[in-house]
Design an enzyme around this catalytic site. Structure first.
Site, PDB file in Angstrom:
ATOM      1  CB  SER A 142      -0.843  -0.017   1.280  1.00  0.00           C
ATOM      2  OG  SER A 142      -1.428   1.237   1.528  1.00  0.00           O
ATOM      3  CE1 TYR A 155      -4.384  -2.243   5.033  1.00  0.00           C
ATOM      4  CE2 TYR A 155      -3.276  -0.176   4.556  1.00  0.00           C
ATOM      5  CZ  TYR A 155      -3.959  -1.290   4.126  1.00  0.00           C
ATOM      6  OH  TYR A 155      -4.225  -1.461   2.781  1.00  0.00           O
TER       7      TYR A 155
END
Ligand code: NAD
Length: 260
Positions: A142, A155
């Protein structure tokens, strides 16, 4: 560069980005494995993609945090199709909380899906790739593999960790023809992101429009979401690239949100 008859396992392929990658690979003639939590959802996806062709899909029930299920799933693929050419470790979730309120159980759940999942699926695929002398492993990172955002401690930690794992696999696998790379998308409108919009609005005390326009797209060059098709195209490049020249890399696909 094409994937005709290449056996490609994609985790989390019943939804969102994983589904889009499966669709792109099927269009290229690949043999695609739809690995996801629920067999019925995976099977439905596999049937629909096989109907689209020209590639073929099979479904595998796989919780990527379950060692026995991962190993059994990979073996089922090898039994059916004899080899594994590509692994896309894509399954993932998002849980947002300020760090001081982050439940330990949520932290462990998120890290387990992203990191244990990447480890277990890679470990199960590598012997087959080494035997064949080639393979491509792709992790779904990401922009949060490079950048931090408030509320996303678990995350951001997990996505940074995938860079390290890909680099180690590149070094261990290089002489045996196995490559590992990371795709780093910006925000893509999938169920994972739709769910975050009201949650972030609540936790940050702002409107949902502000979450989209300021938090999610504020740093892009054109205020646009990255699309599933954009990410699938990059996955295709990493999957089909024929040599070790492209290994240990991370490619950011984010409308300029993060530039490196
Ligand atoms: P999604 O929610 O649409 O799909 C995720 C899929 O993973 C679902 O099919 C789900 O069933 C599956 N899954 C969840 N836990 C699993 C487990 N334990 N075992 C097997 N499968 C499991 O989400 P998405 O947006 O398509 O996300 C896919 C990946 O892309 C994730 O790793 C996510 O972190 C990453 N990503 C997403 C975005 C975005 O903006 N959507 C941006 C960057 C990276």
């Amino acid at each position: 560069m094409n994937l005709k008859d290449k056996v490609c396992i994609i985790t989390g392929a019943a939804s969102g980005i994983g589904h889009g990658i499966a669709e792109r690979f099927i269009a290229d003639g690949a043999k695609v494995v739809i690995a996801d939590l629920k067999l019925d959802a995976a099977q439905k996806t596999a049937d629909a993609l096989t109907a689209q062709g020209p590639g073929t899909a099979m479904a595998v029930e796989m919780d990527v945090t379950d060692e026995a299920q991962v190993n059994a799933g990979i073996e089922a693929v090898v039994t059916k199709w004899g080899k594994i050419d590509v692994l896309v470790s894509n399954a993932g979730i998002q849980i947002v909380h300020p760090l001081q309120d982050f439940p330990f159980a949520d932290w462990k759940k998120l890290l387990s899906i992203h990191l244990d999942g990447a480890f277990l699926t890679s470990r199960a695929c590598l012997p087959h790739m080494y035997k064949a002398g080639s393979g491509s492993i792709i992790f779904m990172g990401s922009v949060h593999s490079k950048e931090a955002s408030p509320l996303k401690s678990a995350y951001v930690t997990a996505k940074h960790g995938l860079l390290g794992l890909a680099r180690v696999i590149s070094k261990e696998g290089g002489e045996r023809g196995v490559r590992a790379n990371v795709i780093c998308p910006g925000f893509v409108k999938t169920p994972l992101v739709e769910k975050q919009i009201p949650e972030q609005a609540r936790d940050l005390g702002i409107s949902e429009d502000e979450v989209v326009n300021r938090v999610m797209l504020g740093e892009t060059v054109d205020q646009e979401f990255t699309t599933i098709a954009d990410v699938a195209e990059v996955a295709h490049i990493f999957a089909a690239f024929p040599t070790n020249a492209l290994t240990g890399q991370s490619l950011v696909v984010s409308h300029g949100w993060y530039m490196n």
